[in-house]
Design an enzyme around this catalytic site. Sequence first.
Site, short mmCIF file in Angstrom:
data_model
loop_
_atom_site.label_atom_id
_atom_site.label_comp_id
_atom_site.label_asym_id
_atom_site.label_seq_id
_atom_site.Cartn_x
_atom_site.Cartn_y
_atom_site.Cartn_z
N GLY A 149 -0.22 -12.30 4.80
CA GLY A 149 -1.00 -13.26 4.03
C GLY A 149 -2.24 -13.78 4.73
O GLY A 149 -2.81 -14.78 4.31
N GLY A 162 -0.26 -6.34 0.80
CA GLY A 162 0.31 -7.51 0.14
C GLY A 162 -0.74 -8.23 -0.65
O GLY A 162 -1.15 -7.82 -1.74
N SER A 163 -1.26 -9.31 -0.04
CA SER A 163 -2.20 -10.16 -0.75
C SER A 163 -3.53 -9.46 -1.00
O SER A 163 -4.25 -9.82 -1.93
CB SER A 163 -2.43 -11.43 0.08
OG SER A 163 -1.21 -11.86 0.65
N LYS A 171 12.17 -8.33 -1.90
CA LYS A 171 12.45 -9.00 -0.62
C LYS A 171 13.66 -9.91 -0.72
O LYS A 171 13.81 -10.66 -1.68
CB LYS A 171 11.25 -9.85 -0.20
CG LYS A 171 10.05 -9.04 0.29
CD LYS A 171 8.97 -9.97 0.82
CE LYS A 171 7.60 -9.32 0.93
NZ LYS A 171 7.50 -8.31 1.99
N ARG A 227 0.47 -0.54 17.96
CA ARG A 227 0.15 -0.02 19.30
C ARG A 227 1.30 -0.26 20.27
O ARG A 227 1.62 0.60 21.08
CB ARG A 227 -1.11 -0.70 19.84
CG ARG A 227 -2.39 -0.10 19.31
CD ARG A 227 -3.54 -0.48 20.23
NE ARG A 227 -4.83 -0.02 19.73
CZ ARG A 227 -5.33 1.18 19.99
NH1 ARG A 227 -4.64 2.05 20.71
NH2 ARG A 227 -6.51 1.52 19.52
N GLY A 248 -1.62 -8.02 6.81
CA GLY A 248 -3.03 -8.29 7.12
C GLY A 248 -4.00 -7.21 6.70
O GLY A 248 -5.19 -7.29 6.99
N ASP A 299 2.20 -5.07 -3.19
CA ASP A 299 2.86 -6.29 -3.66
C ASP A 299 2.40 -6.61 -5.08
O ASP A 299 1.20 -6.59 -5.36
CB ASP A 299 2.46 -7.49 -2.79
CG ASP A 299 3.29 -7.57 -1.50
OD1 ASP A 299 4.15 -6.70 -1.29
OD2 ASP A 299 3.06 -8.50 -0.72
#
EC number: 4.3.3.6
Lengths: 195, 294
Positions: free
Chosen positions: B153, B235-236, B81, B165, B214, B24
């Site tokens: 996030g 991402g973050s 996005k 999973r 995450g 990101d």
Amino acid sequence: MITIGVLALQGAVREHIRSIEACGAKAVEVKRVEQLEEINGIILPGGESTTMRRLIDSYGFFSALKEFGRQGKPVFGTCAGLILMASEIDGQDNAHLGLMNMKVARNAFGRQVASFEADLEVSHIGDAFNAVFIRAPYVLEAGPEVEILATYQDRIVAAKQGHYLCTAFHPELTDDNRVIAHFVTMVEASMKATA
Amino acid sequence: MSNTGTERVKRGMAEMQKGGVIMDVVNAEQAKIAEAAGAVAVMALERVPSDIRAAGGVARMADPTITEDVLNAVSIPVMAKARIGHIVEARVLEAMGVDYIDESEVLTPADDIYHLNKSDYTVPFVCGCRNLGEAARRIGEGASMLRTKGEPGTGNIVEAVRHMREVQSEIRKLSAMSKDEVMTFAKVIGAPFELLLQIREEGRLPVVNFAAGGIATPSDAALMMELGADGVFVGSGIFKSDNPEKFAKAIVEATTHYQDYALISELSKGLGTAMKGLEMSTIAAHDRMQDRSE
């Protein structure tokens, strides 16, 4: 038995493994330099050439792959692999492995929305080959020792120089294994020559 | 004579990203750092998910200026996005020439019932999924690539692990089924029957499935690869860390060599503090992005 490696740092590795096995050779994912000793030829797969180059440098593959080629062992590059093999890249100061005497342009057909499939005639392979081009490069100029195998709209999209082979398209994405089969015969010939 | 936007070309584009990291970014400068670190693509955004979470309100497609700057800054593919079900945002991104659209629950959904009919577009789409039913519905609508939803996030890997999973486990269950059980399974999980037959035959999804939501450390990225992810979205995690450049390189190498534990230990040294992160039980039900669509 012929063993062909696929450089497995990033990209479409699984598809090449499947194609090699479909052609009756043994396929190996190459992640470490030592593995080059175990194989008779190598495929540099499609993926992102900038990412692959960074990983090639991080893990000592740069001179090892050049040496692999110098020993007369066949190398086949598809898409990003073709870029890695070129001696000159349009708009960039430095090329990568420089195995083939040709100048290439990256993303030369445009962005992803311009990616396409087309039927091509490919020398040594045959006609009606369904070629899949994804953000593909093409060869702008090729030296006299480079044999042009296929063109699309007058642009060079497949070429061969001695024991080096490259395509701008992805033969591994279809079930037509003719291009990979041709590479297997190149590996076979190189093994006979050095035996 | 030549065809664009075919299923093979759209899915093939995602195949080329395998084993890679998609990062990101919110501007051209970050995009260049990501490219130099070895990212296989960047996701152009106005805000990373943790900032979207903090800001609250309605999150929409990024200002086209940001996307355009990123498109001009790098030679690797650029993703962007669009809100779930927002036909116009998706068409705008396609017209701008982005290489992949993420129909994403990170943004506030524009349609709370229907997703885009992604088969209509020349540009390929990636969508999030938590289980096989969701994965199959998105593929049925024309998604060419999947990713776990995780909980974006948060810097907390637990939801991405659960989703990866769950999909794998349901594929194994399906592969072991007799053919006469498949229709009822299709009804229960709300998945297209023909697609389930194909997945059962091949033992895997017909498109790649990346991990997302995450991932905060090189070990997190390697964990998701170990669990069968085809690659990772970060991402973050990167640009919220102390040293984005070093962090980005470490994530790329850990993803390639996810079973080389000595290497991952080296890569993880001195990275500085990773993003703080959120524990799941502290997130209110209405703040869970993964539940925004199904």
